[in-house]
Design a protein around this motif. Sequence first.
Motif, PDB file in Angstrom:
ATOM      1  N   ALA A   1       0.826  -1.210   0.000  1.00 19.17           N
ATOM      2  CA  ALA A   1       0.000   0.000   0.000  1.00 19.17           C
ATOM      3  C   ALA A   1       0.859   1.258   0.000  1.00 19.17           C
ATOM      4  N   LEU A   2       0.298   2.329  -0.574  1.00 15.22           N
ATOM      5  CA  LEU A   2       0.922   3.655  -0.555  1.00 15.22           C
ATOM      6  C   LEU A   2      -0.062   4.625   0.073  1.00 15.22           C
ATOM      7  N   THR A   3       0.360   5.284   1.161  1.00 14.05           N
ATOM      8  CA  THR A   3      -0.516   6.185   1.901  1.00 14.05           C
ATOM      9  C   THR A   3       0.131   7.556   2.050  1.00 14.05           C
ATOM     10  N   PRO A   4      -0.517   8.630   1.604  1.00 11.73           N
ATOM     11  CA  PRO A   4       0.006   9.988   1.799  1.00 11.73           C
ATOM     12  C   PRO A   4      -0.515  10.583   3.104  1.00 11.73           C
ATOM     13  N   PHE A   5       0.304  11.392   3.757  1.00  8.51           N
ATOM     14  CA  PHE A   5      -0.086  12.066   4.997  1.00  8.51           C
ATOM     15  C   PHE A   5       0.232  13.557   4.901  1.00  8.51           C
ATOM     16  N   LEU A   6      -0.612  14.363   5.495  1.00 12.14           N
ATOM     17  CA  LEU A   6      -0.318  15.772   5.747  1.00 12.14           C
ATOM     18  C   LEU A   6      -0.123  15.903   7.246  1.00 12.14           C
ATOM     19  N   GLY A   7       1.022  16.446   7.662  1.00 15.60           N
ATOM     20  CA  GLY A   7       1.354  16.453   9.078  1.00 15.60           C
ATOM     21  C   GLY A   7       1.703  17.824   9.628  1.00 15.60           C
ATOM     22  N   TYR A   8       1.673  17.900  10.959  1.00 13.37           N
ATOM     23  CA  TYR A   8       2.034  19.128  11.673  1.00 13.37           C
ATOM     24  C   TYR A   8       2.907  18.758  12.863  1.00 13.37           C
ATOM     25  N   SER A   9       4.081  19.400  12.974  1.00 15.67           N
ATOM     26  CA  SER A   9       4.997  19.155  14.093  1.00 15.67           C
ATOM     27  C   SER A   9       4.630  20.084  15.247  1.00 15.67           C
ATOM     28  N   ILE A  10       4.096  19.517  16.327  1.00 20.51           N
ATOM     29  CA  ILE A  10       3.712  20.299  17.498  1.00 20.51           C
ATOM     30  C   ILE A  10       4.950  20.896  18.157  1.00 20.51           C
ATOM     31  N   ASN A  11       6.019  20.099  18.255  1.00 22.41           N
ATOM     32  CA  ASN A  11       7.331  20.552  18.718  1.00 22.41           C
ATOM     33  C   ASN A  11       8.354  19.596  18.111  1.00 22.41           C
ATOM     34  N   ASN A  12       9.579  19.591  18.636  1.00 19.17           N
ATOM     35  CA  ASN A  12      10.602  18.729  18.037  1.00 19.17           C
ATOM     36  C   ASN A  12      10.463  17.277  18.449  1.00 19.17           C
ATOM     37  N   LYS A  13       9.459  16.948  19.260  1.00 18.77           N
ATOM     38  CA  LYS A  13       9.216  15.573  19.696  1.00 18.77           C
ATOM     39  C   LYS A  13       7.926  14.994  19.110  1.00 18.77           C
TER      40      LYS A  13
END
Length: 232
Positions: A160-172
Amino acid sequence: MKKILLLSSVICISIVASSQVIIPKGKTIIGGSFSFSTSSLDPDPASTPNGLSEVRQFSTGISPSLGFATKDNAVFGILMYSQFGDWESKVISSGNTQEGSGYAAGPGIFYEKFFGLGKNFHFSAMGSLRGTFGKQNYKEYNNLTVYSETESKVKTAQLALTPFLGYSINNKWMVQASVGEILNIGYTNNKSTAKNSSTPESKSEYSSFSVNSRLNQGLRLGSLLMAFRYTF
């Protein structure tokens, strides 16, 4: 001139995206994804050829994962996939109820590539290979009689191939969202035992190969894949 400016803008954006480090090399990333999908349909019986009405579907899944950044913005890891779903429909012409349920679980491996979009946002593409084992149950009945029952043991292998849109809340911590797999290539083996009110118990087995895409289904409300990740 406009084409040159547009091309230059695309090149600049690509350079920025490729240079932004989302997951540094050597980091470990743990977390997982969960999904749910629900739909219902109450068609006009007069315009429904098979007489179905009040169709209801629901599915949910969870997939914990552990990954290692082999280089900047590239993560290789292992995961555990599991999913459960059920559905129910009414047959207006006969007054019968049809219902089914199923579950699947199994291990897998994945490779995920991250691309920075600026302002703590990023895009990623995850390729995964997994195998699952599960069961499916089907029943058709009314208030007086159970007409048929089927129990199936199902084995699958899926790429499978899955795209994600993400957001980094902080460096962790980061959070990601997707509408699901845009490509799924799968092999299925199904062994079924069927019981019928008028015929003896029967057994059957079949295998199939499939290629599916969310792009063929469009974006359905009520279907979402979410992921949370922790990096250390």
